[in-house]
Write a protein that holds these residues in place. Structure first.
Motif, PDB file in Angstrom:
ATOM      1  N   ALA A   6       0.830  -1.211   0.000  1.00  0.00           N
ATOM      2  CA  ALA A   6       0.000   0.000   0.000  1.00  0.00           C
ATOM      3  C   ALA A   6       0.861   1.257   0.000  1.00  0.00           C
ATOM      4  CB  ALA A   6      -0.923  -0.017   1.221  1.00  0.00           C
ATOM      5  N   GLU A   7       1.879   1.293   0.857  1.00  0.00           N
ATOM      6  CA  GLU A   7       2.732   2.479   0.902  1.00  0.00           C
ATOM      7  C   GLU A   7       3.519   2.631  -0.387  1.00  0.00           C
ATOM      8  OE1 GLU A   7       6.377   4.498   3.471  1.00  0.00           O
ATOM      9  OE2 GLU A   7       5.489   2.607   4.125  1.00  0.00           O
ATOM     10  N   LEU A   8       4.012   1.536  -0.921  1.00  0.00           N
ATOM     11  CA  LEU A   8       4.780   1.602  -2.160  1.00  0.00           C
ATOM     12  C   LEU A   8       3.913   2.094  -3.311  1.00  0.00           C
ATOM     13  CD1 LEU A   8       7.349   1.156  -3.741  1.00  0.00           C
ATOM     14  CD2 LEU A   8       6.711  -1.254  -3.985  1.00  0.00           C
ATOM     15  N   ALA A   9       2.669   1.630  -3.392  1.00  0.00           N
ATOM     16  CA  ALA A   9       1.770   2.079  -4.455  1.00  0.00           C
ATOM     17  C   ALA A   9       1.565   3.589  -4.375  1.00  0.00           C
ATOM     18  CB  ALA A   9       0.435   1.341  -4.365  1.00  0.00           C
ATOM     19  N   ARG A  10       1.397   4.112  -3.153  1.00  0.00           N
ATOM     20  CA  ARG A  10       1.217   5.557  -2.981  1.00  0.00           C
ATOM     21  C   ARG A  10       2.455   6.319  -3.422  1.00  0.00           C
ATOM     22  NH1 ARG A  10       3.112   8.978   0.394  1.00  0.00           N
ATOM     23  NH2 ARG A  10       3.995   7.358   1.766  1.00  0.00           N
ATOM     24  N   VAL A  11       3.631   5.853  -3.011  1.00  0.00           N
ATOM     25  CA  VAL A  11       4.867   6.551  -3.357  1.00  0.00           C
ATOM     26  C   VAL A  11       5.130   6.495  -4.857  1.00  0.00           C
ATOM     27  CG1 VAL A  11       7.374   6.546  -3.031  1.00  0.00           C
ATOM     28  CG2 VAL A  11       5.861   6.209  -1.073  1.00  0.00           C
ATOM     29  N   LEU A  12       4.845   5.364  -5.494  1.00  0.00           N
ATOM     30  CA  LEU A  12       5.050   5.258  -6.936  1.00  0.00           C
ATOM     31  C   LEU A  12       4.116   6.192  -7.708  1.00  0.00           C
ATOM     32  CD1 LEU A  12       5.610   1.425  -7.444  1.00  0.00           C
ATOM     33  CD2 LEU A  12       7.315   3.254  -7.513  1.00  0.00           C
ATOM     34  N   ARG A  13       2.880   6.344  -7.212  1.00  0.00           N
ATOM     35  CA  ARG A  13       1.972   7.300  -7.859  1.00  0.00           C
ATOM     36  C   ARG A  13       2.535   8.707  -7.776  1.00  0.00           C
ATOM     37  NH1 ARG A  13      -2.125   4.061  -5.445  1.00  0.00           N
ATOM     38  NH2 ARG A  13      -2.233   5.473  -3.650  1.00  0.00           N
ATOM     39  N   GLU A  14       3.080   9.051  -6.619  1.00  0.00           N
ATOM     40  CA  GLU A  14       3.682  10.374  -6.459  1.00  0.00           C
ATOM     41  C   GLU A  14       4.912  10.520  -7.348  1.00  0.00           C
ATOM     42  OE1 GLU A  14       5.837  13.094  -2.966  1.00  0.00           O
ATOM     43  OE2 GLU A  14       4.783  11.231  -2.447  1.00  0.00           O
ATOM     44  N   LEU A  58       4.036   2.307 -14.926  1.00  0.00           N
ATOM     45  CA  LEU A  58       3.148   2.899 -13.929  1.00  0.00           C
ATOM     46  C   LEU A  58       2.100   3.726 -14.648  1.00  0.00           C
ATOM     47  CD1 LEU A  58       5.872   4.159 -11.408  1.00  0.00           C
ATOM     48  CD2 LEU A  58       4.660   1.965 -11.388  1.00  0.00           C
ATOM     49  N   ARG A  59       0.854   3.571 -14.264  1.00  0.00           N
ATOM     50  CA  ARG A  59      -0.233   4.319 -14.893  1.00  0.00           C
ATOM     51  C   ARG A  59      -0.610   5.502 -13.994  1.00  0.00           C
ATOM     52  NH1 ARG A  59      -0.891  -0.925 -16.427  1.00  0.00           N
ATOM     53  NH2 ARG A  59      -1.785  -1.538 -14.434  1.00  0.00           N
ATOM     54  N   THR A  60      -0.607   6.688 -14.596  1.00  0.00           N
ATOM     55  CA  THR A  60      -0.903   7.901 -13.839  1.00  0.00           C
ATOM     56  C   THR A  60      -2.374   8.262 -13.980  1.00  0.00           C
ATOM     57  OG1 THR A  60      -0.379   9.338 -15.714  1.00  0.00           O
ATOM     58  CG2 THR A  60       1.440   8.731 -14.258  1.00  0.00           C
ATOM     59  N   GLU A  61      -2.839   9.193 -13.149  1.00  0.00           N
ATOM     60  CA  GLU A  61      -4.245   9.606 -13.181  1.00  0.00           C
ATOM     61  C   GLU A  61      -4.617  10.268 -14.499  1.00  0.00           C
ATOM     62  OE1 GLU A  61      -5.115  12.029  -9.844  1.00  0.00           O
ATOM     63  OE2 GLU A  61      -4.863  10.423  -8.364  1.00  0.00           O
ATOM     64  N   ASP A  62      -3.638  10.900 -15.153  1.00  0.00           N
ATOM     65  CA  ASP A  62      -3.953  11.543 -16.435  1.00  0.00           C
ATOM     66  C   ASP A  62      -3.782  10.600 -17.617  1.00  0.00           C
ATOM     67  OD1 ASP A  62      -1.226  11.305 -16.494  1.00  0.00           O
ATOM     68  OD2 ASP A  62      -0.799  13.439 -16.771  1.00  0.00           O
ATOM     69  N   GLY A  63      -3.611   9.306 -17.332  1.00  0.00           N
ATOM     70  CA  GLY A  63      -3.592   8.313 -18.393  1.00  0.00           C
ATOM     71  C   GLY A  63      -2.230   8.021 -18.995  1.00  0.00           C
ATOM     72  N   ARG A  64      -1.187   8.655 -18.493  1.00  0.00           N
ATOM     73  CA  ARG A  64       0.141   8.375 -19.034  1.00  0.00           C
ATOM     74  C   ARG A  64       0.657   7.034 -18.524  1.00  0.00           C
ATOM     75  NH1 ARG A  64       4.738  11.175 -18.082  1.00  0.00           N
ATOM     76  NH2 ARG A  64       4.057  11.594 -15.943  1.00  0.00           N
ATOM     77  N   GLY A  65       1.482   6.399 -19.331  1.00  0.00           N
ATOM     78  CA  GLY A  65       2.190   5.214 -18.900  1.00  0.00           C
ATOM     79  C   GLY A  65       3.655   5.571 -18.706  1.00  0.00           C
ATOM     80  N   VAL A  66       4.132   5.520 -17.485  1.00  0.00           N
ATOM     81  CA  VAL A  66       5.506   5.915 -17.165  1.00  0.00           C
ATOM     82  C   VAL A  66       6.338   4.660 -16.948  1.00  0.00           C
ATOM     83  CG1 VAL A  66       6.989   7.191 -15.584  1.00  0.00           C
ATOM     84  CG2 VAL A  66       4.695   8.048 -16.104  1.00  0.00           C
ATOM     85  N   PRO A  67       7.404   4.477 -17.724  1.00  0.00           N
ATOM     86  CA  PRO A  67       8.224   3.280 -17.515  1.00  0.00           C
ATOM     87  C   PRO A  67       8.923   3.311 -16.168  1.00  0.00           C
ATOM     88  CG  PRO A  67       9.262   4.759 -19.108  1.00  0.00           C
ATOM     89  CD  PRO A  67       7.898   5.305 -18.825  1.00  0.00           C
ATOM     90  N   VAL A  68       9.077   2.142 -15.572  1.00  0.00           N
ATOM     91  CA  VAL A  68       9.787   2.004 -14.307  1.00  0.00           C
ATOM     92  C   VAL A  68      10.848   0.922 -14.461  1.00  0.00           C
ATOM     93  CG1 VAL A  68       8.029   0.416 -13.410  1.00  0.00           C
ATOM     94  CG2 VAL A  68       9.595   1.554 -11.828  1.00  0.00           C
TER      95      VAL A  68
END
Length: 461
Positions: free
Chosen positions: A239-247, A302-312
């Motif tokens: 849960a914490e990792l998901a939040r940090v990755l979104r940020e 990683l999928r962002t709220e604005d629909g972008r796909g960001v490579p990780v």
């Protein structure tokens, strides 16, 4: 001998990693902000170079025919005026000379410049003389730079894919370009994972360690021309990792993580990938690469709220593994995002030759990357040299000698020795042993080529 089935070659994994990346969209950038970027367009000259026919010397503009015989007997010509740099002089009257500065436009009618040292005048600031004594016969074109002799208007000057060095920017300015279409610097966010991590300088409780990876990755990004947009830290829960990755993904072109990619019970990235609730915003995959250190690796989106796909790109957690993985995988990925092709990015990983000054233990079925320092040639170098690879190198490109920066070699936890590392020695898988004098590969870290005395085209920079 093939790798075990569960281990992939670094070349195979790198090809997969780079195949999922595309160059960042090019934008128009002023020359003053374009240093280090990759040009995204072919360019021609908008101005000729030189733009004006001008003088290559401080001296006197003349008609060459009027100086005939000056080498035998001086020719005296009246001085009709000055031609300073940055001004448009009037025409040169027949039978006269005009004092002219280096770079000044050649006056109409003049076809040569006699340098001041070949006259009776002294160099430097002085009143305009009434006449000048010419002591050397001039020929047409003497000390004259003709307009367009370097480049004419419309001539090609630079191709897409060129890295915009200081010299390249100077060239573009000289041909009349004020801005270019170039790929931007990759914006990269860094996430260190692990509940054990604390700020550097913090008093350690049992099990805690300073977070050195965040600083390491942020610094490496800068050294490779990328922009580190944020450095974050996450604990050991999905849960914490998901939040940090979104940020981390907000405003980033790439996210780098360290730690949490193994098969441990509390590795957060593998937990996130397996979580139906928290894994919906991330598509992650993990693999094992036949390299030491750096076997566990991962990549995804990683999928962002604005629909972008960001490579990780997910790296192991031990600092030496981070440095090696960055050199082998992240640096080429940054190069692709910045507009360099995948072929150029992977070509930079071709090792240069080096020679081991001491022996060490290789990594068996995995390719080994050992942090090394450059050392002077051992006194018993000829005796130490082994096998057919031991012939003496030529004087133009002497093969450097190296030794591990720590007696434990490529141990992934040896972070305190990293500051001494100038390069990575590369030992191929299944090498039975590394003996003193044996040839090894060498990958430079993010240091200038001259500092390592290695052939520059072989360096990863």
């Amino acid at each position: 001998m093939p790798h075990p089935q569960h281990l992939r070659s670094s070349e195979d994994y790198l090809a997969e990693l780079l195949g999922a990346l595309t160059p960042l969209e090019a934008t128009t950038v002023p020359l003053a902000r374009a240093h280090g970027l990759v040009l995204a367009q072919d360019l021609t000259a908008a101005l000729a170079v030189p733009p004006w026919t001008n003088s290559a010397m401080d001296g006197y503009a003349v008609r060459a025919a009027e100086t005939a015989g000056a080498g035998e007997a001086p020719v005296v010509l009246p001085v009709s005026g000055d031609a300073p740099a940055g001004a448009a002089p009037g025409p040169l009257a027949p039978g006269t000379a005009m004092r002219i500065m280096t770079g000044a436009v050649l006056p109409e009618g003049a076809d040569a410049v006699v340098k001041v040292e070949d006259t009776d005048q002294r160099p430097g600031e002085a009143p305009l003389p009434r006449a000048v004594e010419i002591r050397a016969e001039a020929r047409v074109g003497l000390n004259v730079r003709y307009a367009g002799e370097n480049v004419s208007v419309g001539s090609p000057v630079m191709q897409a894919g060129t890295v915009l060095s200081a010299a390249a920017l100077s060239t573009l300015a000289s041909v009349g370009r004020a801005a270019v279409l170039a790929h931007p610097r990759p914006r990269v966010a860094v996430v260190s994972t692990g509940a054990e991590l604390v700020d550097p300088g913090t008093a350690l409780t049992p099990g805690a360690v300073p977070d050195s990876n965040g600083l390491l990755l942020a610094g490496l990004l800068t050294e490779h021309g990328a922009q580190s947009v944020r450095v974050l830290r996450a604990g050991d829960s999905a849960a914490e990792l998901a939040r940090v990755l979104r940020e981390a993904a907000v405003g980033a072109d790439l996210v780098l993580t360290s730690g949490g990619v193994s098969a441990g019970a509390f590795d957060p990235l593998t937990m996130l990938a397996a979580s139906a609730e928290h894994g919906r915003d991330a598509s992650l995959s993990f693999t094992k690469v036949a390299m030491q250190p750096g076997k566990p690796q991962g990549r995804g989106t990683l999928r962002t709220e604005d629909g972008r796909g960001v490579p990780v790109i997910m790296l192991p957690g031990n600092p030496v593994s981070v440095l090696v993985s960055f050199t082998v995988f992240v640096a080429p990925a940054l190069a692709v995002l910045a507009g360099n092709g995948a072929a150029a990015a992977t070509a930079a990983l071709e090792p240069a030759p080096a020679r081991a000054a001491v022996g060490w233990r290789p990594a068996g079925p995995r390719r080994q990357y050992v942090p090394v320092r450059l050392v002077t040639e051992p006194r018993d170098a000829q005796a130490a040299a082994v096998g057919a690879t031991a012939q003496r190198p030529g004087p133009e490109h002497p093969v450097p000698w190296v030794e591990p920066v720590h007696r434990l070699g490529s141990g992934s936890h040896l972070v305190a020795s990293l500051q001494a590392a100038q390069a990575l020695a590369v030992v191929e898988a299944h090498t039975p042993s590394v003996e003193a004098g044996q040839e090894v590969g060498l990958l430079a870290l993010s240091r200038p080529a001259a500092a390592l005395h290695l052939p520059p085209h072989r360096l990863l920079s």
